[in-house]
Design a protein around this motif. Sequence first.
Motif, short mmCIF file in Angstrom:
data_model
loop_
_atom_site.label_atom_id
_atom_site.label_comp_id
_atom_site.label_asym_id
_atom_site.label_seq_id
_atom_site.Cartn_x
_atom_site.Cartn_y
_atom_site.Cartn_z
N LYS A 1 41.76 45.44 42.15
CA LYS A 1 41.34 46.27 41.02
C LYS A 1 42.48 47.21 40.67
N PRO A 2 42.40 47.86 39.53
CA PRO A 2 43.45 48.83 39.19
C PRO A 2 43.38 50.07 40.07
N VAL A 3 42.21 50.37 40.58
CA VAL A 3 42.06 51.55 41.46
C VAL A 3 41.28 51.11 42.70
N GLY A 4 41.54 51.79 43.80
CA GLY A 4 40.72 51.53 44.99
C GLY A 4 41.23 50.38 45.86
N THR A 5 42.26 49.65 45.42
CA THR A 5 42.80 48.56 46.25
C THR A 5 44.31 48.76 46.44
N PRO A 6 44.84 49.72 47.11
CA PRO A 6 44.06 50.77 47.77
C PRO A 6 43.92 52.02 46.90
N ALA B 1 48.24 50.76 42.53
CA ALA B 1 48.28 49.31 42.82
C ALA B 1 49.11 48.54 41.77
N PHE B 2 48.90 48.84 40.50
CA PHE B 2 49.62 48.10 39.46
C PHE B 2 51.13 48.34 39.57
N TRP B 3 51.49 49.60 39.89
CA TRP B 3 52.94 49.92 39.95
C TRP B 3 53.58 49.20 41.13
N ARG B 4 52.82 49.13 42.23
CA ARG B 4 53.33 48.41 43.41
C ARG B 4 53.59 46.94 43.06
N VAL B 5 52.64 46.32 42.39
CA VAL B 5 52.79 44.89 42.06
C VAL B 5 53.98 44.70 41.10
N LYS C 1 42.21 58.33 35.09
CA LYS C 1 41.19 59.22 35.65
C LYS C 1 41.56 59.63 37.08
N GLU C 2 42.07 58.68 37.85
CA GLU C 2 42.38 58.98 39.27
C GLU C 2 43.73 59.65 39.46
N THR D 1 42.33 41.24 50.19
CA THR D 1 42.30 40.51 51.47
C THR D 1 43.57 40.77 52.27
N GLY D 2 44.48 41.54 51.72
CA GLY D 2 45.74 41.83 52.40
C GLY D 2 46.62 40.61 52.52
N SER D 3 46.59 39.73 51.54
CA SER D 3 47.44 38.54 51.66
C SER D 3 48.29 38.32 50.41
#
Length: 635
Positions: free
Chosen positions: A309-314, A318-322, A343-344, A80-82
């Motif tokens: 999610k772990p992938v696709g958000t974005p 994502a996990f490393w950013r958090v 995989k990605e 949700t970008g929040s």
Amino acid sequence: MQRYREIYERSLRDPEGFWAEAAAGIDWVRRWNRVLNTDRPPFYRWFEGAELNTCYNAVDRHVEGGRGNQPAIIHDSPITGSLRVLSYAELQDEVARFAGVLERCGVKKGDRVIVYMPMVPEALVAMLGCARIGAIHSVVFGGFASNELAARIDDARPRLVVSASCGIEPGRIVPYKPLLDGAIALAAHKPERCVILQRPQARAELTPGRDLDWQEAMAGASPADWVPVAATDPLYILYTSGTTGQPKGIVRDNGGHAVALHWTMKNIYNVDPGEVYWAASDVGWVVGHSYICYGPLLHGNTTIVYEGKPVGTPDAGAFWRVIEQHDVKVLFTAPTAFRAIKKEDPAGELLARHDLSRFRALFLAGERCDPDTLLWAQEKLGVPVIDHWWQTETGWAICANPLGIEMLPVKPGSPSVPMPGYDLRILDDEGRELGPNEMGAIVIRTPLPPGCLPTLWNADERFVQAYLSRYPGYYLTGDAGHRDEDGYLYIMSRIDDVINVAGHRLSTGAIEEVLAAHPDVAECAVIGVADSLKGELPLGLVVLKAGVARDHAMICAELVRKVREEIGPVAAFKLVAVVKRLPKTRSGKILRGTMKRIADGAEWKMPATIDDPAILDEITEALVALGYAGGGDGR
Ligand code: COA
Ligand code: AMP
């Protein structure tokens, strides 16, 4: 191993002394009469006579102790970008007011409250609000559909349901209210009230006279104080898949649970109060209960509620950013999340863009962790990667590598060694104890340590029958495996028809019930087939009733839709084929194990008891058409 061994052995030799010491981590209103009551085996009770409040221990005492301004919950929602941070003082205020809302709705100590929520902080506020007034919450995972929710409503008989207008999945908004209304319509028991959190992404139509708007109710609420409850009173019920479609209501008590979870935060995960701890799971699962909500909060940590999610958000970073943004010290997730990332981003390019120098350890659980994934994570992250094994029933790790005691050598493929209080044994079919490297049923000698289920909700007999009758004196974990010479455990398979799809526990029996109810289906079998991303996927084989001449593809599509509607999208049921017959033993038992081995391309032997060996050729053909049998996972 020395330090671990001493602690572990002491916990078995002197369980009462061991857990009484651990209980010092919790604030009690009244001390126990006995640490462990063993008068009524196989029903054991920890800290009988004691009184406490779990919400007080998870929230208020930290505010009193000077952590009021420390973040308690960070809601990080890339979907949700929040981003929202609640300090312990703010959490205390919200929880007290929500407890006031519950009281005003007539919810009393011992009443049940169903929580059907997406990954928002209000889910934790609702859980803690219940704990504050001694109500028993039962959180239902948002990926379950109306039927599953209805089954839980009928078993728990809640006075009230807390829900939200919607959840958000990549690419789609999932309106929760129609699912909730559908469940209440299906259920025989009708909750008196629903409190609905309106989210900006979708507004829900409220039912006048029954539904309250969360914000409005909170605005007018007076805060409720916490009340003492018995250590043995239930804190929550969490339903999990068993061998039938009827889920099992795992009961968690207040006292043993608080003591055990508090103990694990330092001794297993090695975090100190004030540090940020992140379990990337969902509040609907036991990992979410223990390590998004109760464990970190009981211990004065900051917990992250991650809606993404772990992938696709974005992307797979994502996990490393958090971790970098919130200074996460320890991450806990399911291996499937890491398989998706690997995989990605196999080379870990996204990882290299973040500063993870303060990150200390990754813990994985929920399904078997394949050594490839563990070694990849270890190499890329450069921190200990710890596989640990547990289940909804136990609420915390049965086997782990206790980083806070001492780090033991990591053996990929093994969740390491038993934690204090778990007297693990491997038994053969006759109940004889097996030695090193001999495979058998993994059991735990009773009594189980604090925090583990004392029984099933309103079903003492089912509790005994499901877990304690196969080997009297031992708790049946449902997993099979062996131990090596150093005492490291290896989990190899389930002994029942539970499968594990992306770390989610599902019953093939429940899916079979849905398929069998289709008017064209005469009989069916569902097996878990190996999948390189999700670990396992359910695959259905159906035999049609005589005379059914409809198009097979159409029937299969109906079956896929039916499972999605009745169990939920989380079942990921997409593989189904029509076959003429199912392979059975002469006594009529469907040979699911053999079909699974064929599907997975594993070695298999023609079962001596099979009634007609030719059937397996037809089955193999159907599996090949679905992309399975001999060819790995088909992709
Ligand atoms: N509400 C509604 N639907 C949900 C949902 C929720 N809370 N959670 C999942 N779903 C849906 C998904 O949208 C998906 O639907 P689709 O078939 O339309 O795509 C389906 O259920 C399966 O979801 P999921 O298991 O999340 O698979 P995925 O293919 O969307 O993603 C992973 C794959 C590996 C990224 C994902 O499984 C993951 O993040 N796993 C982590 C595992 C985990 O947290 N386990 C908990 C135990 S520790
Ligand atoms: P759940 O109750 O949903 O947590 O599922 C528990 C089941 O998941 C266990 O009984 C195992 O079958 C499986 N499981 C959990 N953790 C592990 C692990 N580390 N290794 C292998 N299997 C696991």
